[in-house]
Scaffold this motif. Structure first.
Motif, PDB file in Angstrom:
ATOM      1  N   VAL A   1     -19.825  13.122  -8.461  1.00  0.00           N
ATOM      2  CA  VAL A   1     -19.804  14.530  -8.035  1.00  0.00           C
ATOM      3  C   VAL A   1     -18.891  14.703  -6.832  1.00  0.00           C
ATOM      4  CG1 VAL A   1     -21.187  16.311  -6.886  1.00  0.00           C
ATOM      5  CG2 VAL A   1     -22.040  15.221  -8.965  1.00  0.00           C
ATOM      6  N   VAL A   2     -19.013  13.787  -5.865  1.00  0.00           N
ATOM      7  CA  VAL A   2     -18.214  13.878  -4.641  1.00  0.00           C
ATOM      8  C   VAL A   2     -16.738  13.605  -4.946  1.00  0.00           C
ATOM      9  CG1 VAL A   2     -17.793  12.818  -2.392  1.00  0.00           C
ATOM     10  CG2 VAL A   2     -20.144  13.285  -3.146  1.00  0.00           C
TER      11      VAL A   2
ATOM     12  N   ASP B   1     -28.613   7.592 -10.120  1.00  0.00           N
ATOM     13  CA  ASP B   1     -28.414   8.701  -9.185  1.00  0.00           C
ATOM     14  C   ASP B   1     -27.246   8.425  -8.231  1.00  0.00           C
ATOM     15  OD1 ASP B   1     -29.628  11.318  -8.242  1.00  0.00           O
ATOM     16  OD2 ASP B   1     -29.494  10.186  -6.365  1.00  0.00           O
ATOM     17  N   LYS B   2     -27.131   7.173  -7.794  1.00  0.00           N
ATOM     18  CA  LYS B   2     -25.997   6.818  -6.930  1.00  0.00           C
ATOM     19  C   LYS B   2     -24.669   7.064  -7.640  1.00  0.00           C
ATOM     20  CE  LYS B   2     -28.176   2.910  -4.559  1.00  0.00           C
ATOM     21  NZ  LYS B   2     -28.209   1.441  -4.479  1.00  0.00           N
TER      22      LYS B   2
ATOM     23  N   SER C   1     -24.074  21.114  -6.727  1.00  0.00           N
ATOM     24  CA  SER C   1     -23.936  20.579  -8.081  1.00  0.00           C
ATOM     25  C   SER C   1     -25.289  20.180  -8.628  1.00  0.00           C
ATOM     26  CB  SER C   1     -23.062  19.334  -8.084  1.00  0.00           C
ATOM     27  OG  SER C   1     -21.907  19.544  -7.351  1.00  0.00           O
TER      28      SER C   1
ATOM     29  N   LYS D   1     -27.431  17.639 -10.913  1.00  0.00           N
ATOM     30  CA  LYS D   1     -27.430  16.310 -11.519  1.00  0.00           C
ATOM     31  C   LYS D   1     -28.626  16.191 -12.448  1.00  0.00           C
ATOM     32  CE  LYS D   1     -27.658  14.309  -7.550  1.00  0.00           C
ATOM     33  NZ  LYS D   1     -27.925  13.306  -6.517  1.00  0.00           N
TER      34      LYS D   1
ATOM     35  N   THR E   1     -23.960  10.777  -7.999  1.00  0.00           N
ATOM     36  CA  THR E   1     -23.592  11.385  -6.713  1.00  0.00           C
ATOM     37  C   THR E   1     -22.166  11.018  -6.325  1.00  0.00           C
ATOM     38  OG1 THR E   1     -25.894  11.318  -6.029  1.00  0.00           O
ATOM     39  CG2 THR E   1     -24.255  11.567  -4.281  1.00  0.00           C
ATOM     40  N   GLU E   2     -21.822   9.745  -6.511  1.00  0.00           N
ATOM     41  CA  GLU E   2     -20.446   9.322  -6.227  1.00  0.00           C
ATOM     42  C   GLU E   2     -19.443  10.123  -7.065  1.00  0.00           C
ATOM     43  OE1 GLU E   2     -21.726   4.706  -5.331  1.00  0.00           O
ATOM     44  OE2 GLU E   2     -20.541   5.152  -7.126  1.00  0.00           O
TER      45      GLU E   2
END
Lengths: 139, 80, 139, 80
Positions: free
Chosen positions: C69-70, C62-63, C2, C4, C66-67
């Protein structure tokens, strides 16, 4: 006085939607864009083709927009759908809402697309390599 | 009385429009129209749903039809 | 894999976000834009001023991305915040998510903005005619 | 040890950075740093919240501080 934009067009330019929804009384703008996805149920989609009963579709889109404006007190609302042949990644629909706070525009935006998919007379044919299928036509 | 067909209904009927010119055969309600069409085109009854619009508004089965109406056959919609 | 996009910028161009989120495996793109509203609690806002602890803000953004996306299996995600002085109607933040289906992108988009407002070290000062107030600073 | 201040905390302290150069006075934990700052700048205790970041990560009260750390005082955030 809220502004509604209700359109059926040949080609959607998603880049202009934020300007169209901008409003001094709005703190939040939520937009959903539906695009052509290259795979559906594991099969590769070549393109989508959209057909509409335009007169009725515009009426139904206007009803949805008006309901949303009243329910969520929107400053601006947009429902724009494309017709004709659409390739992978192309936008096929844009819905958006502009409101004082973000709860309202998120909920309204979700309502616009969900209701459009249920009531607006627009039909989508998925074109694969060797066949074409009218979506949702059969159980 | 003109009846418009869209999407898969147009494919099944093989035409985007049918005109009921004979007053005798003209169905007088939404229910009668649907019954007549399904008899003539049995494939229509296999669809997930089949709605009718009269003058570009969804119409229930009991709505009556008159000569000047613009009628449309609405197979399952799939916009978005 | 993915993609970001995480940025803190001086000026936001909301018109380019759909191109940035476009993806062949996406059927839905949901975007939220926060803009400067001319009134807050009945008082006329002249402008907003944003300040950030940039290094940490980028890490926290960014955290969140990322969370999301997952959790929602996003194809693309964007979090872009503006800093400096912003006038009425100007965009101050853009968050967006691109996914196969619309449920995921709507939920992810809402999560992005809600979490950003809770954890990302960015501060907003509301400038009125005769005073300035750091938002949320006092109970 | 450098402590950075942002937003209203910067306004209260009157500076965007304070350096603890005297080893004797240097607080050795997040809790100690907050206590010391609130004593020196009572207005800080009136804020809705006051968080501390150590090396640009939020840090709980029991985290210890060392000389090379970059420390930041985080008043209530209000982005978006």
């Amino acid at each position: 006085m809220s502004e509604k934009i209700i359109e059926i067009v040949d080609k959607i330019d998603a880049s202009k939607v934020f300007n169209e929804l901008s409003h001094p009384k709005s703190g939040g703008i939520c937009v959903f864009v539906g695009t052509v996805r290259e795979f559906t149920k594991g099969e590769e989609v070549v393109s989508l083709e959209f057909e509409t009963y335009k007169k009725m579709a515009l009426k139904e889109m206007d009803k949805i927009a008006t309901e949303a404006v009243v329910k969520w007190n929107l400053n601006k609302v947009i429902i724009r759908h494309a017709v004709g042949l659409k390739e992978v990644e192309e936008p096929v629909v844009v819905v958006g809402a502009s409101s004082a706070h973000r709860d309202a525009c998120f909920e309204a935006c979700r309502y616009l697309i969900d209701t459009l998919k249920k009531t607006v007379p627009i039909w989508k044919k998925e074109r694969f390599e060797n066949k074409s299928v009218w979506v949702s036509a059969h159980p | 009385m003109n009846v418009l067909f869209f999407g898969i209904a147009k494919d099944i009927v093989g035409s985007s429009q049918i005109t009921f010119s004979d007053e005798f055969k003209k169905p007088n309600s939404v229910a009668a129209l649907k019954a007549q069409l399904m008899l003539s085109y049995p494939e229509l009854s296999k669809l997930t749903s089949l709605a009718v619009a009269v003058n570009s508004e969804y119409a229930e089965d009991d709505v009556s039809l008159t000569v000047g109406d613009e009628i449309a056959i609405i197979p399952p919609v799939s916009g978005g």
